[in-house]
Design an enzyme around this catalytic site. Sequence first.
Site, PDB file in Angstrom:
ATOM      1  N   GLU A 104       0.830  -1.211   0.000  1.00 23.22           N
ATOM      2  CA  GLU A 104       0.000   0.000   0.000  1.00 23.22           C
ATOM      3  C   GLU A 104       0.860   1.256   0.000  1.00 23.22           C
ATOM      4  OE1 GLU A 104      -2.938  -0.688  -0.696  1.00 23.22           O
ATOM      5  OE2 GLU A 104      -2.855  -2.797  -0.152  1.00 23.22           O
ATOM      6  N   HIS A 115       2.036   2.134  -3.445  1.00 23.06           N
ATOM      7  CA  HIS A 115       1.022   2.809  -4.264  1.00 23.06           C
ATOM      8  C   HIS A 115       0.982   4.319  -4.012  1.00 23.06           C
ATOM      9  CE1 HIS A 115      -1.167  -0.360  -6.282  1.00 23.06           C
ATOM     10  NE2 HIS A 115      -1.575  -0.956  -5.194  1.00 23.06           N
TER      11      HIS A 115
HETATM   12 ZN   LIG Z   1      -2.643  -2.708  -4.757  1.00 22.37          ZN
END
Ligand SMILES: [Zn+2]
Length: 945
Positions: free
Chosen positions: A372, A375
């Site tokens: 995460e 990202h």
């Molecule tokens: Zn992802």
Amino acid sequence: MGKGFHISKTVGIVGIVLGAGALATIIALSVVYSQEKSKNENEVKPTDAATSAPTTAPSNEPWDQWRLPQTLSPQTYNVTLWPRLKPDPTGLYIFTGMSSVVFRCVEKTNLILIHSNKLNMTKQPTLTALGSKPAPTIESIVMHTKTQYMAIHLKDELAAGESYELYTEFVGELADDLGGFYRSEYNETGVKKVVATTQMQPTDARKAFPCFDEPAMKAVFYITLYHDPATVALSNDEVNVTADGTLVTRTTFAPTEVMSTYLLAFIVSDFGFIEQNMDKLQIRIFARQEAINAGQGEYALNVTGPILKFFEKYYNVPYPLPKSDQIALPDFNAGAMENWGLITYRETALLYDEEISSNGNKESIVTIIAHELAHQWFGNLVTLRWWNDLWLNEGFASYVEYLGADEAEPDWNVKDLIVLNDVHRVFAIDALASSHPLSFKEEEIQRPEQINEVFDTISYSKGASVLRMLSDFLTETVFTQGLQTYLDNFKFSNTVYTDLWHHLQLAVNGTGTGTSLPKSVQEIMDRWVLQMGFPVVTINTTTGQITQEHFLLDPESKPDRPSEFNYEWFVPISWTKKEVAQPLYWLLKKTDQSNDMKISVDEWVLANINVTGYYRVNYDNDNWQRLLNVLQNSRQSIPVINRAQLIDDAFNLAKAGIIETTLALRTTLFLNSETEYMPWEAALDNLDYFYLMFDRTEVYGPMQSYVGRQVKDLFDYFTSDNKCSDLYNQINALRVACSTGNEECKTLITGWFQQWMANPNVNPIKANLRSTVYCSAIAAGGEGEWNFAWEMFENATIASEKDKLRAALACATEPWLLNRYLKYTLDPEKIRKQDATSTIISIASNVVGQPLAWDFVRANWEYIFKQYGGGSFSFSNLINGVTKRFSTQFELQQLIQFRDDNTHIGFGSGTLAIEQSIERTNANIKWVEKNQEAVLEWFKKPSYL
Ligand SMILES: [Zn+2]
Ligand SMILES: *[C@@H]1O[C@H](CO)[C@@H](O)[C@H](O)[C@H]1NC(C)=O
Ligand SMILES: *[C@@H]1O[C@H](CO)[C@@H](O)[C@H](O)[C@H]1NC(C)=O
Ligand SMILES: *[C@@H]1O[C@H](CO)[C@@H](O)[C@H](O)[C@H]1NC(C)=O
Ligand SMILES: *[C@@H]1O[C@H](CO)[C@@H](O)[C@H](O)[C@H]1NC(C)=O
Ligand SMILES: *[C@@H]1O[C@H](CO)[C@@H](O)[C@H](O)[C@H]1NC(C)=O
């Protein structure tokens, strides 16, 4: 998004199915192209003006298109939302909101089309012009529920180049449906508590406020939340102003960066948090107060700073926001969601307890966090233009999650695990004739359910595998350099995947490595991205001939679609002659000749070192025999990842009819002296299939005694010396020993469980071994054990412990216990909605539970479909999960019947999983017919030759 519900490696179904790999490999394949799904269209409520018109003739009206017209471009939104955490007098939980959006008119039009789903307007929307010309008058407003638009028809046209502001007031339901603005509930100190939270990706921001809900429609968001003074409000950015009232507090957030709607997050809760600063950046972990007070957020807090630092260096771009919040939610559909600056997680994906959580829990937490955080740049700062390129976003994060996790936990060799968790897993799916290429055409992915279907194993795991291969042959230096200029060039905007190739090419040219690449980055990658599947490379060491062939698990199948590259790839082949590394060899055509690979009898060739390449390898018989010799006599000469690879390649080549099944079985003979996790896990994953196919046949007995003999030394190794260097393999040792009937193992396990039952306040079972111990104790026990475990499940205060018990409860062997458990999945008070499908899948993995689960799913199809049919992950997993054992004509007929009986209800995001299951059942039937005899003979008399 993080992958669906994370399946803990340690969830073994002892005595029934060997290995969690069985659960792991059922992640669905979804093929999206060419499927015309019109099933859901009839479900649109007829209350709307637009849908009351006949739906027969295809319409060219803009509101009947799934994509927004390019006439308007949003600039800023000012959104105020007020979620009510108590039900209204009718029992409904709601939120109210007002929102204004400033947009520029790019092309004159008399229509404003904006996404809005399940929102009721409480006031007539108003339009204001921000320029000198007056705004046109609104003629009519029509809600289109099917395409999820609010269409505002104007008397006159908006003028190109001018800006306007559209203001709306609305009310929506704060439902427990895990999408858009929704509510999550939990009990704490005997009090029921409600959290308002969001999951926008991919298409549910429109369920929270009217918006231009496409990833390329980036804008700045001014967010305000009203909430109870006893609660805290969070969003993507920092708090700017808080105005306290006695009844309600207003929290206004600083404006966001330019961003996509799917990355927004709004949360109101009374959660606790812990924090830390990294330089000037504020890092916080939020969770239920009990969890925070118990220190369950500490591990996440410890690893976040180092991982963020790592990515800042890796991308050479500072973390783009002033704060980083991460929050664990009791109800959450995916594994985690990378909302910019406010990442949401399932509790099991963020919370860790030193005493109770296993090593596997810790590893999955650190990799999901890394995923995460990756990202926050790749995906959030630079965003793909449309969902057809999702594979690059998710594949990239799924690759670098291992790099980030390795930074936080350098002692774990976590980078190696990509081979088991992603490469091997997706090989199984990408070898089907009905697989699909990584990349879709933009027009192939239109509707919300099509978009949801793109979130599949191909996008995540093949994406990760192919990018890892690319980074490997470019070298990490060149790869990161291209990545860095790509991010710098496109920050705050959108791209298509070829933009990345372009920047990697610039990096290649710049460093002079370009000369050693036989083709351009784009030419090489096109073959991996635009055609599905992967090659098996066959090296004949007596002639030096090397050939490639599209690898298909079912040798009789034909790929569903043609390929412009004829199913040939540009294959980078790393290899060794004996243990000596050789220069990278590029296979650029179907058949080639390498005199280097022609070897003498005392040599051997091993290719695809560390499985950095996305392909399988086959050899001539002599070389296989020599490799088996090496495995048997000096296995250290072969890297541990390749010991796992030889097993996995052999089993799959056998499945495809390319080599004998007995040759594959022979690759497991050396395991009686192997202690490493990866080879064992590869073997157990593959033997799982044998268990699924044969545990109701006469093969079962001889297979059990063979596996039991193989694992005996491993079991002794881990129990005698109390070695814990390899925690995962210790779990395998225990799990397999118990499931193959090792008495010592059974006594050990039931003893621990009895001790716990005698004193429920003190659990004597080691955290790492709990899944295995719980499962075998419940399998061996009866109602007493089951009820005890259920009570412990209800009382558990950490989600990872709950998950272990929930999986173990499916290990019962009494049908009535399993049937009762199945019924519990329909009651959210007992099993949370987010966990319902995975619970049914666990029950279906149990040989006793399989027919019960299948009956249950058929009997309750309509309800299950209504509850879960739209979700991206769990639904296709469910269909694959309950049917994966199917291997008879009778079962095939039932499956076809089931499909035909339910066409009127539909299969939603599981539509392709149904077709998939039929294809797989057919393949299983053929495989069993062909192999049962030989396999039985071999297990009776396992032999090296
Ligand atoms: Zn992802
Ligand atoms: C946003 O809307 C609220 C209420 O309508 C208003 O008070 C506030 O000034 C607006 N903020 C911005 C930045 O326009
Ligand atoms: C929105 O309107 C529909 C139809 O009148 C109604 O059934 C629904 O309850 C309303 N939703 C909310 C949150 O008020
Ligand atoms: C905070 O809000 C005030 C007025 O509401 C605004 O002028 C200012 O720019 C905001 N500051 C930040 C950091 O957003
Ligand atoms: C977090 O870091 C602190 C300080 O290094 C350490 O004492 C603590 O054990 C760590 N907690 C966890 C759960 O790893
Ligand atoms: C929460 O507590 C209430 C009453 O205390 C109880 O009725 C309910 O079943 C509990 N819910 C859950 C999910 O445990």
